[in-house]
Write a protein that holds these residues in place. Structure first.
Motif, PDB file in Angstrom:
ATOM      1  N   ASP A   1       2.873  -6.349  -2.136  1.00  7.03           N
ATOM      2  CA  ASP A   1       2.381  -7.658  -2.567  1.00  7.03           C
ATOM      3  C   ASP A   1       1.138  -7.994  -1.750  1.00  7.03           C
ATOM      4  O   ASP A   1       0.611  -7.139  -1.033  1.00  7.03           O
ATOM      5  CB  ASP A   1       3.472  -8.722  -2.394  1.00  7.03           C
ATOM      6  CG  ASP A   1       3.704  -9.047  -0.924  1.00  7.03           C
ATOM      7  OD1 ASP A   1       3.460  -8.167  -0.076  1.00  7.03           O
ATOM      8  OD2 ASP A   1       4.120 -10.175  -0.611  1.00  7.03           O
ATOM      9  N   VAL A   2       0.655  -9.236  -1.841  1.00  8.77           N
ATOM     10  CA  VAL A   2      -0.573  -9.585  -1.117  1.00  8.77           C
ATOM     11  C   VAL A   2      -0.412  -9.401   0.387  1.00  8.77           C
ATOM     12  O   VAL A   2      -1.361  -9.006   1.069  1.00  8.77           O
ATOM     13  CB  VAL A   2      -1.024 -11.031  -1.418  1.00  8.77           C
ATOM     14  CG1 VAL A   2      -1.448 -11.163  -2.870  1.00  8.77           C
ATOM     15  CG2 VAL A   2       0.050 -12.039  -1.108  1.00  8.77           C
ATOM     16  N   TRP A   3       0.772  -9.648   0.905  1.00  3.39           N
ATOM     17  CA  TRP A   3       1.000  -9.527   2.341  1.00  3.39           C
ATOM     18  C   TRP A   3       1.014  -8.070   2.784  1.00  3.39           C
ATOM     19  O   TRP A   3       0.374  -7.705   3.778  1.00  3.39           O
ATOM     20  CB  TRP A   3       2.326 -10.197   2.726  1.00  3.39           C
ATOM     21  CG  TRP A   3       2.317 -11.670   2.490  1.00  3.39           C
ATOM     22  CD1 TRP A   3       2.812 -12.324   1.395  1.00  3.39           C
ATOM     23  CD2 TRP A   3       1.773 -12.677   3.353  1.00  3.39           C
ATOM     24  NE1 TRP A   3       2.610 -13.671   1.532  1.00  3.39           N
ATOM     25  CE2 TRP A   3       1.981 -13.926   2.718  1.00  3.39           C
ATOM     26  CE3 TRP A   3       1.133 -12.647   4.591  1.00  3.39           C
ATOM     27  CZ2 TRP A   3       1.566 -15.126   3.294  1.00  3.39           C
ATOM     28  CZ3 TRP A   3       0.723 -13.849   5.161  1.00  3.39           C
ATOM     29  CH2 TRP A   3       0.944 -15.074   4.508  1.00  3.39           C
ATOM     30  N   VAL A   4       1.735  -7.256   2.063  1.00  2.00           N
ATOM     31  CA  VAL A   4       1.811  -5.837   2.424  1.00  2.00           C
ATOM     32  C   VAL A   4       0.434  -5.185   2.269  1.00  2.00           C
ATOM     33  O   VAL A   4       0.044  -4.336   3.079  1.00  2.00           O
ATOM     34  CB  VAL A   4       2.873  -5.113   1.572  1.00  2.00           C
ATOM     35  CG1 VAL A   4       2.876  -3.615   1.850  1.00  2.00           C
ATOM     36  CG2 VAL A   4       4.258  -5.701   1.847  1.00  2.00           C
ATOM     37  N   LYS A   5      -0.295  -5.648   1.271  1.00  2.00           N
ATOM     38  CA  LYS A   5      -1.653  -5.128   1.090  1.00  2.00           C
ATOM     39  C   LYS A   5      -2.506  -5.424   2.327  1.00  2.00           C
ATOM     40  O   LYS A   5      -3.221  -4.560   2.823  1.00  2.00           O
ATOM     41  CB  LYS A   5      -2.270  -5.773  -0.149  1.00  2.00           C
ATOM     42  CG  LYS A   5      -3.483  -5.064  -0.663  1.00  2.00           C
ATOM     43  CD  LYS A   5      -3.862  -5.606  -2.031  1.00  2.00           C
ATOM     44  CE  LYS A   5      -5.176  -5.002  -2.487  1.00  2.00           C
ATOM     45  NZ  LYS A   5      -5.624  -5.575  -3.769  1.00  2.00           N
ATOM     46  N   ARG A   6      -2.394  -6.630   2.833  1.00  2.00           N
ATOM     47  CA  ARG A   6      -3.139  -6.996   4.046  1.00  2.00           C
ATOM     48  C   ARG A   6      -2.704  -6.138   5.223  1.00  2.00           C
ATOM     49  O   ARG A   6      -3.521  -5.688   6.026  1.00  2.00           O
ATOM     50  CB  ARG A   6      -2.890  -8.457   4.398  1.00  2.00           C
ATOM     51  CG  ARG A   6      -3.622  -9.423   3.507  1.00  2.00           C
ATOM     52  CD  ARG A   6      -3.204 -10.858   3.805  1.00  2.00           C
ATOM     53  NE  ARG A   6      -3.570 -11.721   2.695  1.00  2.00           N
ATOM     54  CZ  ARG A   6      -2.906 -12.812   2.335  1.00  2.00           C
ATOM     55  NH1 ARG A   6      -1.815 -13.171   2.993  1.00  2.00           N
ATOM     56  NH2 ARG A   6      -3.310 -13.536   1.333  1.00  2.00           N
ATOM     57  N   ILE A   7      -1.399  -5.926   5.342  1.00  2.00           N
ATOM     58  CA  ILE A   7      -0.875  -5.105   6.443  1.00  2.00           C
ATOM     59  C   ILE A   7      -1.457  -3.699   6.375  1.00  2.00           C
ATOM     60  O   ILE A   7      -1.918  -3.158   7.387  1.00  2.00           O
ATOM     61  CB  ILE A   7       0.667  -5.034   6.379  1.00  2.00           C
ATOM     62  CG1 ILE A   7       1.273  -6.405   6.666  1.00  2.00           C
ATOM     63  CG2 ILE A   7       1.205  -3.985   7.339  1.00  2.00           C
ATOM     64  CD1 ILE A   7       2.752  -6.524   6.309  1.00  2.00           C
ATOM     65  N   LEU A   8      -1.447  -3.128   5.183  1.00  2.00           N
ATOM     66  CA  LEU A   8      -1.932  -1.757   5.034  1.00  2.00           C
ATOM     67  C   LEU A   8      -3.426  -1.675   5.359  1.00  2.00           C
ATOM     68  O   LEU A   8      -3.874  -0.729   6.010  1.00  2.00           O
ATOM     69  CB  LEU A   8      -1.657  -1.242   3.618  1.00  2.00           C
ATOM     70  CG  LEU A   8      -0.169  -1.138   3.252  1.00  2.00           C
ATOM     71  CD1 LEU A   8       0.000  -0.591   1.842  1.00  2.00           C
ATOM     72  CD2 LEU A   8       0.603  -0.274   4.252  1.00  2.00           C
ATOM     73  N   GLU A   9      -4.181  -2.674   4.920  1.00  2.00           N
ATOM     74  CA  GLU A   9      -5.622  -2.664   5.190  1.00  2.00           C
ATOM     75  C   GLU A   9      -5.904  -2.856   6.686  1.00  2.00           C
ATOM     76  O   GLU A   9      -6.769  -2.221   7.258  1.00  2.00           O
ATOM     77  CB  GLU A   9      -6.316  -3.774   4.384  1.00  2.00           C
ATOM     78  CG  GLU A   9      -6.454  -3.438   2.911  1.00  2.00           C
ATOM     79  CD  GLU A   9      -6.834  -4.644   2.046  1.00  2.00           C
ATOM     80  OE1 GLU A   9      -6.963  -5.758   2.603  1.00  2.00           O
ATOM     81  OE2 GLU A   9      -6.981  -4.457   0.830  1.00  2.00           O
ATOM     82  N   GLU A  10      -5.112  -3.735   7.293  1.00  2.00           N
ATOM     83  CA  GLU A  10      -5.377  -4.116   8.672  1.00  2.00           C
ATOM     84  C   GLU A  10      -4.848  -3.091   9.677  1.00  2.00           C
ATOM     85  O   GLU A  10      -5.521  -2.762  10.650  1.00  2.00           O
ATOM     86  CB  GLU A  10      -4.704  -5.473   8.911  1.00  2.00           C
ATOM     87  CG  GLU A  10      -5.244  -6.241  10.093  1.00  2.00           C
ATOM     88  CD  GLU A  10      -4.651  -7.652  10.119  1.00  2.00           C
ATOM     89  OE1 GLU A  10      -4.097  -8.025  11.161  1.00  2.00           O
ATOM     90  OE2 GLU A  10      -4.703  -8.357   9.089  1.00  2.00           O
ATOM     91  N   HIS A  11      -3.650  -2.591   9.425  1.00  2.00           N
ATOM     92  CA  HIS A  11      -2.999  -1.739  10.426  1.00  2.00           C
ATOM     93  C   HIS A  11      -2.961  -0.254  10.069  1.00  2.00           C
ATOM     94  O   HIS A  11      -2.657   0.564  10.929  1.00  2.00           O
ATOM     95  CB  HIS A  11      -1.573  -2.232  10.673  1.00  2.00           C
ATOM     96  CG  HIS A  11      -1.530  -3.578  11.342  1.00  2.00           C
ATOM     97  ND1 HIS A  11      -1.714  -3.742  12.698  1.00  2.00           N
ATOM     98  CD2 HIS A  11      -1.369  -4.828  10.830  1.00  2.00           C
ATOM     99  CE1 HIS A  11      -1.641  -5.031  13.004  1.00  2.00           C
ATOM    100  NE2 HIS A  11      -1.437  -5.709  11.885  1.00  2.00           N
ATOM    101  N   TYR A  12      -3.243   0.076   8.818  1.00  2.00           N
ATOM    102  CA  TYR A  12      -3.208   1.477   8.411  1.00  2.00           C
ATOM    103  C   TYR A  12      -4.446   1.846   7.597  1.00  2.00           C
ATOM    104  O   TYR A  12      -4.335   2.310   6.458  1.00  2.00           O
ATOM    105  CB  TYR A  12      -1.930   1.763   7.603  1.00  2.00           C
ATOM    106  CG  TYR A  12      -0.670   1.468   8.386  1.00  2.00           C
ATOM    107  CD1 TYR A  12      -0.101   2.426   9.227  1.00  2.00           C
ATOM    108  CD2 TYR A  12      -0.068   0.215   8.304  1.00  2.00           C
ATOM    109  CE1 TYR A  12       1.038   2.143   9.964  1.00  2.00           C
ATOM    110  CE2 TYR A  12       1.081  -0.082   9.043  1.00  2.00           C
ATOM    111  CZ  TYR A  12       1.616   0.884   9.863  1.00  2.00           C
ATOM    112  OH  TYR A  12       2.746   0.598  10.591  1.00  2.00           O
ATOM    113  N   PRO A  13      -5.625   1.628   8.176  1.00  2.00           N
ATOM    114  CA  PRO A  13      -6.859   1.899   7.417  1.00  2.00           C
ATOM    115  C   PRO A  13      -6.974   3.368   7.016  1.00  2.00           C
ATOM    116  O   PRO A  13      -7.633   3.688   6.030  1.00  2.00           O
ATOM    117  CB  PRO A  13      -7.968   1.496   8.390  1.00  2.00           C
ATOM    118  CG  PRO A  13      -7.334   1.533   9.742  1.00  2.00           C
ATOM    119  CD  PRO A  13      -5.899   1.163   9.540  1.00  2.00           C
ATOM    120  N   GLY A  14      -6.348   4.247   7.758  1.00  2.00           N
ATOM    121  CA  GLY A  14      -6.410   5.663   7.412  1.00  2.00           C
ATOM    122  C   GLY A  14      -5.336   6.077   6.426  1.00  2.00           C
ATOM    123  O   GLY A  14      -5.223   7.242   6.065  1.00  2.00           O
TER     124      GLY A  14
END
Length: 274
Positions: free
Chosen positions: A234-247
């Motif tokens: 969802d929007v939150w998990v998307k932010r997490i992935l972008e912020e903490h797992y850019p690779g």
DNA sequence: GTCCAGGAACTCA
DNA sequence: TGAGTTCATGGA
């Protein structure tokens, strides 16, 4: 009354606030009313796995033990995380320890997550209460008065557009109605889905419904069908992935429990930012 | 009043 | 295939 001392993770408040279920209501300090199917339970979490179930032994064994997923070893699941290589998930799992993935009924999970799209959790809860009060079976509340079960497919299919609008469903009215009709007419066979272990096939079937995309289908898979590897974004998990797992986030690494880890991350990130 | 929400369908390039 | 727009409405 049943008093239990669990060795494994359990935190009623975290579960109630986890965004996977919408009908847990805190009625006192650590005490929750839980409605599951036609069963109503008052559960008190005294901390440290010390739990009090206001029901008999048989009901506990037949209903609640399974619903709360008490046969799964969540401490062992958390132990899959490597602190050094994945510090964010490690922190999330430490902070959100106690969350479990409930075994909710598929029908309720399906409708709940159709309703959930593009809304915050309080608004979702509100709609589901309105819907249950309007069309759900009356159940005696052990604490006095009555409460309502989640409506059956039959009951929902009978509601008019006006009824559904009154439940503040907005443009989701037709999605809810169509899902109810699909299940009633057998176009969507929830019993068959519940027996199908194949994630991809289940997702495909679910997404054939109007208003069910990848995210809603994944939530249904995880919370309604207990496919523990499902990974709703969802929007939150998307932010997490972008912020903490850019690779990139390595889902292979966490099979078959991606859903549990997703739940830790979701709750943790929201506690930091919400 | 403004912004956002456990998104998905639709439109247009 | 991908980016932008629209949808209905409450909660913060």
């Amino acid at each position: 009354m049943i008093r239990l001392k669990l060795q494994d993770d359990f935190d009623a408040k975290r579960i109630a606030d986890s965004g996977q279920c919408f009908r847990w209501k805190e009625t006192g300090e650590g005490r929750f009313r839980v409605i599951h199917g036609r069963n109503v339970l008052y559960l008190t979490d005294h901390g440290e796995g010390d739990l009090e179930f206001e029901c008999g032994e048989e009901e506990y064994r037949k209903i609640w033990h399974d619903y709360l997923d008490l046969d799964e070893d969540y401490a062992a699941v958390r132990a899959m995380i490597d602190k050094d290589s994945d510090p964010f998930l490690y922190a999330a799992s430490c902070n959100e320890k106690g969350i479990r993935i409930l075994r909710q009924y598929p029908w309720e999970a399906l409708i709940s997550f159709i309703i959930s799209q593009n809304r915050n959790i309080p608004a979702i809860k509100h709609s589901i209460e309105l819907l249950s009060d309007m069309a759900g079976e009356e159940l005696p509340d052990p604490a006095g008065g009555i409460c309502h079960a989640f409506p059956t497919p039959q009951a929902l299919a009978k509601l008019s557009d006006e009824d559904l609008t009154q439940c503040r469903l907005g443009y989701r009215c037709s999605y809810v109605k169509e899902a109810a009709v699909s299940v009633l007419e057998g176009k969507i066979d929830l019993d068959a889905l519940a027996k199908d272990p194949d994630d991809e096939r289940c997702l495909e079937t679910l997404m054939s419904m109007k208003g069910v995309g990848m995210k809603v289908a994944s939530c249904m898979l995880l919370y309604g069908l207990h496919h523990m590897d499902a990974f709703p974004v969802d929007v939150w998990v998307k932010r997490i992935l972008e912020e903490h797992y850019p690779g990139g986030y390595d889902r292979e690494r966490y099979r078959p429990y991606n859903g549990v880890f997703q739940q830790y991350m979701f709750a943790y990130y929201r506690s930091l930012h919400g």
